[in-house]
Design a protein around this motif. Structure first.
Motif, short mmCIF file in Angstrom:
data_model
loop_
_atom_site.label_atom_id
_atom_site.label_comp_id
_atom_site.label_asym_id
_atom_site.label_seq_id
_atom_site.Cartn_x
_atom_site.Cartn_y
_atom_site.Cartn_z
N LEU A 184 0.84 -1.19 0.00
CA LEU A 184 0.00 0.00 0.00
C LEU A 184 0.87 1.24 0.00
CD1 LEU A 184 -2.76 1.44 0.33
CD2 LEU A 184 -2.40 1.27 2.82
N ARG A 185 0.69 2.09 -1.01
CA ARG A 185 1.41 3.35 -1.09
C ARG A 185 0.52 4.46 -0.58
NH1 ARG A 185 4.78 5.82 -6.25
NH2 ARG A 185 5.59 7.66 -5.16
N LEU A 186 0.98 5.19 0.43
CA LEU A 186 0.23 6.30 1.01
C LEU A 186 0.74 7.63 0.45
CD1 LEU A 186 0.10 4.91 4.63
CD2 LEU A 186 -1.85 5.23 3.11
N PRO A 187 0.03 8.73 0.67
CA PRO A 187 0.46 10.02 0.13
C PRO A 187 1.86 10.40 0.59
CG PRO A 187 -1.80 10.16 0.90
CD PRO A 187 -1.29 8.82 1.33
N GLU A 188 2.57 11.10 -0.27
CA GLU A 188 3.94 11.53 0.03
C GLU A 188 3.96 12.35 1.32
OE1 GLU A 188 6.24 14.62 -2.37
OE2 GLU A 188 7.02 12.72 -3.18
N GLY A 189 4.87 12.00 2.22
CA GLY A 189 5.01 12.71 3.48
C GLY A 189 4.13 12.18 4.60
N ALA A 190 3.40 11.09 4.35
CA ALA A 190 2.50 10.55 5.38
C ALA A 190 3.27 9.97 6.56
CB ALA A 190 1.58 9.49 4.77
N LEU A 203 -1.76 4.45 11.49
CA LEU A 203 -1.50 5.78 12.05
C LEU A 203 -0.23 6.33 11.42
CD1 LEU A 203 -2.56 7.82 14.18
CD2 LEU A 203 -0.84 6.90 15.73
N CYS A 204 -0.36 7.52 10.83
CA CYS A 204 0.77 8.16 10.17
C CYS A 204 1.42 9.17 11.11
CB CYS A 204 0.31 8.84 8.88
SG CYS A 204 -0.33 7.67 7.65
N GLU A 205 2.71 9.01 11.32
CA GLU A 205 3.44 9.87 12.24
C GLU A 205 3.60 11.28 11.72
OE1 GLU A 205 7.92 10.25 14.20
OE2 GLU A 205 7.10 8.26 13.80
N LEU A 206 3.84 11.43 10.42
CA LEU A 206 4.33 12.71 9.91
C LEU A 206 3.24 13.63 9.37
CD1 LEU A 206 7.59 11.48 8.16
CD2 LEU A 206 7.26 12.28 10.51
N ASP A 207 2.15 13.12 8.83
CA ASP A 207 1.10 14.02 8.35
C ASP A 207 -0.08 14.10 9.30
OD1 ASP A 207 -0.43 11.76 7.90
OD2 ASP A 207 -0.56 12.01 5.73
N GLY A 208 -0.06 13.31 10.38
CA GLY A 208 -1.07 13.42 11.43
C GLY A 208 -2.34 12.65 11.20
N TYR A 254 -7.83 13.34 10.18
CA TYR A 254 -6.76 14.02 10.89
C TYR A 254 -6.95 13.83 12.39
CZ TYR A 254 -3.21 17.70 11.54
OH TYR A 254 -2.08 18.42 11.85
N ALA A 255 -5.91 13.34 13.08
CA ALA A 255 -6.02 13.02 14.50
C ALA A 255 -5.85 14.24 15.40
CB ALA A 255 -4.97 11.97 14.87
N LEU A 256 -5.15 15.27 14.92
CA LEU A 256 -4.89 16.45 15.73
C LEU A 256 -6.03 17.46 15.61
CD1 LEU A 256 -1.14 16.81 14.77
CD2 LEU A 256 -1.98 16.22 17.03
N PRO A 257 -6.07 18.46 16.48
CA PRO A 257 -7.10 19.49 16.36
C PRO A 257 -6.98 20.25 15.05
CG PRO A 257 -6.04 19.57 18.53
CD PRO A 257 -5.23 18.63 17.70
N ASP A 258 -8.10 20.72 14.54
CA ASP A 258 -8.10 21.52 13.32
C ASP A 258 -7.21 22.75 13.51
OD1 ASP A 258 -9.87 19.76 12.19
OD2 ASP A 258 -11.65 20.97 12.63
N GLY A 259 -6.38 23.03 12.52
CA GLY A 259 -5.51 24.19 12.59
C GLY A 259 -4.16 23.93 13.22
N CYS A 273 0.87 18.89 12.28
CA CYS A 273 1.58 17.75 12.87
C CYS A 273 3.08 18.00 12.73
CB CYS A 273 1.19 16.46 12.16
SG CYS A 273 1.90 14.97 12.89
N CYS A 274 3.81 17.91 13.83
CA CYS A 274 5.25 18.19 13.82
C CYS A 274 6.02 17.01 13.21
CB CYS A 274 5.73 18.46 15.24
SG CYS A 274 7.48 18.91 15.34
#
Length: 386
Positions: free
Chosen positions: A209-215, A232-237, A258-263, A266-267
């Motif tokens: 499975l290929r996910l979006p670049e930077g995921a 769960l993707c570490e880099l795109d949240g 998106y797991a983080l709050p809107d706005g 993801c670091c």
């Protein structure tokens, strides 16, 4: 000890990473390496320290063997087998090379108890080790070196090469090994031969499975119903929901949330993105830890489609929640999360009505111990032969 609970320890996470949210905000004493030993309280909350096994390497992962009563881990460029005494104390019983590598990030044990699969983050290798009759680890029977995929120079801060972060066997028949590769933005799907301890599948197989670049896919978990997988993707949240075909060994993306709050971005710094994901035993919820904002996020699962919706986000009770587990053994569910930089473990009750989290309590680890991984507590029983 009624139930032994082990915490694998390593270095601090965000405290020494300049681009991370906690850089310069937490003080971490010199990290001590090893495994801390605790006893779980009779009410399933509260941890009592019972000792420590000192080691000279960071513990990347720990897992209990399904039959022989031993604990297995990876770290320091090797995989280890630890003997568990009647009082819960540990001793290093054996170790084996996991193919010349950097740090082992994850170790999966097959249900039959004959194999340990290790994902090695630094050098892009996934390997299979045999577990022998006496519980010791043998030489690797197979390995896969990830590479040969196009990588964007713009993402070289974290994705300069392949970085396998987790390997999981499908729970239905263990015919497939799924590998989250943070560097390659892929979940590799290999056929697993449990008779020979072998992985098969070409680098260009259509099963991967290929996910979006930077995921940056880091961890995944299977829904107990067997139809869905949560990545769960570490880099795109994002939390990515996939249909899973156990017959074909194939993932099909059906939702990304998106797991983080809107706005909140993801670091991408080390130790700062999303970290761990688990589905509940009853399949009604999925839980994820987010290190950018130090929260545990609770998702509700649609029982017909497997899609998820966010229902709760609670502070993790510390800084850098790397790993957590779901403990249902005491009649009431408990979520325990290890906060790497604040050097504590937070315990939450899981409400049976809707899977949300309540009653957080915090246990401080030994000075200098940064909780890296928390396998489930287990009762101490006599060892059994494989």
């Amino acid at each position: 000890m009624a139930r032994a609970f082990y915490i694998g320890n390593g270095d601090a996470g965000q405290a020494f990473v300049k681009d991370s949210p906690a850089y310069g905000k937490v003080e971490v004493k010199e990290a001590r390496k090893g495994i801390a030993i605790y006893e779980v309280g009779e009410t399933e909350l509260g941890l009592t320290p019972k000792g420590e096994l000192q080691l000279d390497f960071k513990v990347g992962w720990l897992a209990r063997h399904p039959r022989n009563g031993m604990l297995y881990g990876c770290g320091g460029g090797r995989a280890q087998a630890f003997a568990v005494a009647a009082d819960g104390q540990l001793s290093l019983a054996s170790s084996a090379d996991t193919i010349p590598m950097g740090n082992g990030a994850f170790l999966e044990l097959s249900r039959c108890g004959r194999w340990a699969l290790v994902a090695n983050y630094s050098n892009g290798v996934v390997c299979v080790l045999p577990i022998l009759e006496d519980g010791s680890l043998g030489e690797a029977t197979d390995s896969k070196l990830h590479g040969g995929v196009p990588l964007s120079p713009a993402l070289a801060d974290r994705q300069e090469c392949c970085h396998p972060h987790q390997v999981r066997l499908d729970p239905a028949a263990e015919r497939w090994a799924l590998v989250c590769d943070l560097g390659a933005d892929r979940v590799w799907v290999y056929a697993f031969d449990a008779a020979a301890g072998a992985l098969s599948g070409a680098a260009n197989s259509s099963r991967h499975l290929r996910l979006p670049e930077g995921a940056g896919p880091r961890h995944l978990d299977f829904h107990p119903g067997g139809r869905w997988v949560y990545v769960l993707c570490e880099l795109d949240g994002n939390l990515v929901v996939c249909d899973w075909s156990a017959q074909e060994g194939r993932l099909t993306v059906k939702q990304s949330l998106y797991a983080l709050p809107d706005g909140m971005a993801c670091c991408r710094a080390h130790h700062a993105g999303n970290s761990h994901v688990l589905a509940s035993a009853d399949g009604r919820n999925v839980y994820a830890s987010t290190r950018t904002d130090n929260h545990i996020v609770v998702f509700r699962v649609d029982e017909g489609t497997g899609r998820v919706s966010k229902v709760q986000a609670v502070p993790c009770g510390g800084v850098c929640p790397r790993n957590f587990h779901l403990d249902y053994s005491g009649g009431r569910g408990v979520l325990r999360v290890g906060n790497q930089d604040s050097q504590n473990v937070t315990e939450f009750r899981i409400q049976s009505s809707d899977g949300t989290l309540i009653e957080p309590g915090t246990v401080t680890c030994l000075p200098g111990m940064c909780p890296n991984v928390l396998p489930l507590p287990f009762s101490l029983t006599k060892s059994q032969k494989i």
